[in-house]
Scaffold this motif. Structure first.
Motif, short mmCIF file in Angstrom:
data_model
loop_
_atom_site.label_atom_id
_atom_site.label_comp_id
_atom_site.label_asym_id
_atom_site.label_seq_id
_atom_site.Cartn_x
_atom_site.Cartn_y
_atom_site.Cartn_z
N ASN A 14 23.91 -36.61 59.39
CA ASN A 14 22.68 -37.01 59.44
C ASN A 14 21.71 -35.67 59.04
O ASN A 14 20.90 -35.33 59.43
N LEU A 15 22.53 -34.80 57.92
CA LEU A 15 21.84 -33.68 57.59
C LEU A 15 20.77 -33.79 56.88
O LEU A 15 19.72 -32.97 57.20
N PHE A 16 20.39 -34.87 56.34
CA PHE A 16 18.94 -35.06 55.64
C PHE A 16 18.26 -36.17 56.09
O PHE A 16 17.25 -36.69 55.55
N SER A 17 18.72 -36.70 57.23
CA SER A 17 18.07 -37.98 57.59
C SER A 17 16.66 -37.89 58.28
O SER A 17 15.95 -38.99 58.48
N LYS A 18 16.50 -36.67 58.61
CA LYS A 18 14.81 -36.29 58.80
C LYS A 18 14.18 -36.27 57.66
O LYS A 18 12.77 -36.26 57.84
N LEU A 19 14.45 -36.32 56.67
CA LEU A 19 13.46 -36.06 55.44
C LEU A 19 13.37 -37.28 54.94
O LEU A 19 13.81 -38.00 53.94
N LYS A 20 12.62 -38.07 55.43
CA LYS A 20 12.17 -39.71 55.28
C LYS A 20 11.26 -39.78 54.04
O LYS A 20 11.41 -40.84 53.57
N GLU A 21 10.46 -38.59 53.44
CA GLU A 21 9.98 -38.85 52.60
C GLU A 21 10.56 -38.31 51.22
O GLU A 21 9.76 -38.01 50.20
N LEU A 22 11.52 -37.66 51.28
CA LEU A 22 12.30 -36.71 50.18
C LEU A 22 12.69 -37.70 49.03
O LEU A 22 13.23 -38.77 49.31
#
Length: 490
Positions: free
Chosen positions: A99-107
């Motif tokens: 979940n390294l990038f899972s918080k970047l929903k708008e990336l």
């Protein structure tokens, strides 16, 4: 405003550039209005969770490329909810955590090329529904991450560019990638990998080249594979050469249907975001998009639906894909077989039954020709049995005229058979001093053997009957034998 701009950085409006500042740690106090943060070309090794203690709601681009990063915390981007561009290229990252990038929903763009990635934890890309471009080239990845782009249930549903070039991938999920939309294939870069040569691999890239997909056209020379230890780096598009694998040259496949089917033809454009798709039939008629009881209809997703297809529907169909910046024309040739799929099976069964019938007929003919009892063989055995019955009793008991020509002689015949046996010499030879009457009796006996009615040669032969000399086993005693034979027959 000195407190607003970090030390060793240059601030220009909402752009903060700390590039080439020999930083060994991230700046802790960043202005909240920052939209672009450039931290490239430094000596950073870790990106920890506390580096951005407050939320940066305006930050949309973060550049961390050309550092010495070996660790990135799973909480490192939790305060960057609107980040759209993240550059982590040219570092020493070997693994992506859960979940390294899972918080970047708008990336939308993620650059990870030129690292040391050998394996990917696919959970690192979960909940990234907006990601469009992922750069993973120049790493040590050995497995193709099909879960990112597979047709149903892809982790990155909006992904249109996946760069996996220059890795360590040897196998390629050819069958799974054939079903991907053209706009996904257009941005799927696989050049520079030690792929294993195969004809399916050749067919895939050859098809992409004919479609003028960027992944095959832009890097045609770099698309290479290995046949064996001695033949490495072979151009994939040259595998049709008999010198290599002699793969069959691929042709653009047409859509094949059977009479009466309901078919759906996709307008497989290589551009995403196409707003208009129009279809034209082989008779150059525009297909309506609304339902007007026509057998052809353009669906909301741009596909062409043909109900109860017939032979008249066969031919080239044209799809016009129109977007704000790009227009594309696609041709799909539809071939319709003049039978239903069920009918084709029945035809096959009928042909099979006919073939079996022909084979059985041939077997019966062979049995008739070679296994039927032969009349000639039976007759030959009868003839051999008749030859063994060379005695006085058998000649007297025979009632068949053809077998006993002496019956017509009446009493004279009986008198001849009553002649003493010493009238004939040893071994059946005639005595020199016997009378002509005795000679006639001996000639008639010999004639019974030579005039066997079962003999084919005696019945049908055109050769005249000629008496033999005494040296031929005693079957004749004089030149008058033929006359005596005729007298005996009469």
């Amino acid at each position: 405003m000195a407190l607003s701009c970090p030390k060793d950085c240059v601030c220009a409006s909402n752009i903060i550039s700390c590039s080439n500042a020999d930083l060994k740690g991230l700046p802790l106090h960043l202005p909240p209005y920052a939209a672009v943060l450039d931290l490239s070309h430094n000596n950073l090794t870790h990106v920890r969770a506390e580096w951005a203690p407050s939320r940066l709601l305006h930050l949309h681009s973060l550049l961390l490329n050309h550092n010495h990063l070996i660790f990135v915390s799973t909480e490192a981007f939790i305060n960057l909810p609107h980040l759209k561009y993240l550059d982590l290229s040219s570092n020493l990252i070997a693994f992506l955590g859960e979940n390294l990038f899972s918080k970047l929903k708008e990336l939308e763009v993620l650059l990870l090329y030129k690292n040391r990635l050998s394996r990917l934890d696919l959970t690192a890309f979960e909940e990234m529904a907006s990601l469009q471009k992922l750069y993973l080239s120049h790493n040590m990845i050995t497995r193709f991450p099909l879960e990112l782009v597979k047709k149903d249930g892809a982790l990155l549903p909006e992904l249109e560019l996946l760069d996996l070039s220059s890795n360590k991938i040897k196998t390629f999920p050819v069958d799974a990638l054939k079903d991907l939309p053209a706009w996904v294939k257009n941005g799927l870069y696989m050049h520079g990998n030690p792929l294993t040569c195969s004809c399916p691999l050749y067919n895939l890239f050859s098809h992409w080249q004919k479609r003028q997909l960027s992944s095959a056209v832009d890097f045609e020379e770099e698309l290479r594979c290995d046949i064996d230890q001695n033949r490495k780096g072979i151009r994939i598009l040259s595998l049709s050469n008999p010198e290599f694998m002699n793969c069959t040259k691929v042709m653009e496949q047409s859509f094949i249907a059977y009479r009466g089917d309901n078919v759906t033809i996709s307008c497989d454009t290589r551009q995403r975001g196409v707003t208009i798709r129009e279809w034209v039939t082989p008779r150059f008629e525009r297909v309506p998009q609304e339902n007007n009881n026509s057998s052809m209809l353009v669906l909301t997703n741009g596909s062409l639906q043909i109900s109860n297809i017939s032979m008249e529907d066969m031919g080239p169909y044209i799809c016009y894909a129109v977007s704000q910046v790009f227009n594309e024309t696609l041709y799909v040739h539809v071939t319709v077989h003049n039978f239903t799929q069920h009918g084709a099976s029945d035809t096959l069964n009928t042909a099979y039954t006919t073939l079996v019938g022909c084979i059985l007929s041939v077997i019966l003919v062979l049995i008739y020709l070679y296994l039927t009892p032969c009349r000639c063989c039976c007759r030959s055995s009868e003839k051999q049995a008749n030859q063994q019955e060379d005695s006085i009793n058998s000649s007297m008991l025979s009632t068949t005229p053809n077998h006993n020509a002496e019956v017509a002689g009446g009493k004279e015949v009986s008198k001849r058979h009553m002649t003493p046996s010493n009238a004939q010499g040893q071994n059946g030879k005639c005595k020199p001093n016997r009378s002509p009457k005795e000679a006639n009796k001996g000639a008639q006996k010999a004639e019974r053997k030579m005039s066997d009615p079962d003999s084919v040669s005696s019945v049908f032969s055109d050769t005249p009957i000629v008496g033999v000399s005494q040296s031929e086993g005693g079957r004749g005693c004089s030149k008058d034998k033929a006359g005596a034979e005729l007298v005996g027959l009469l």
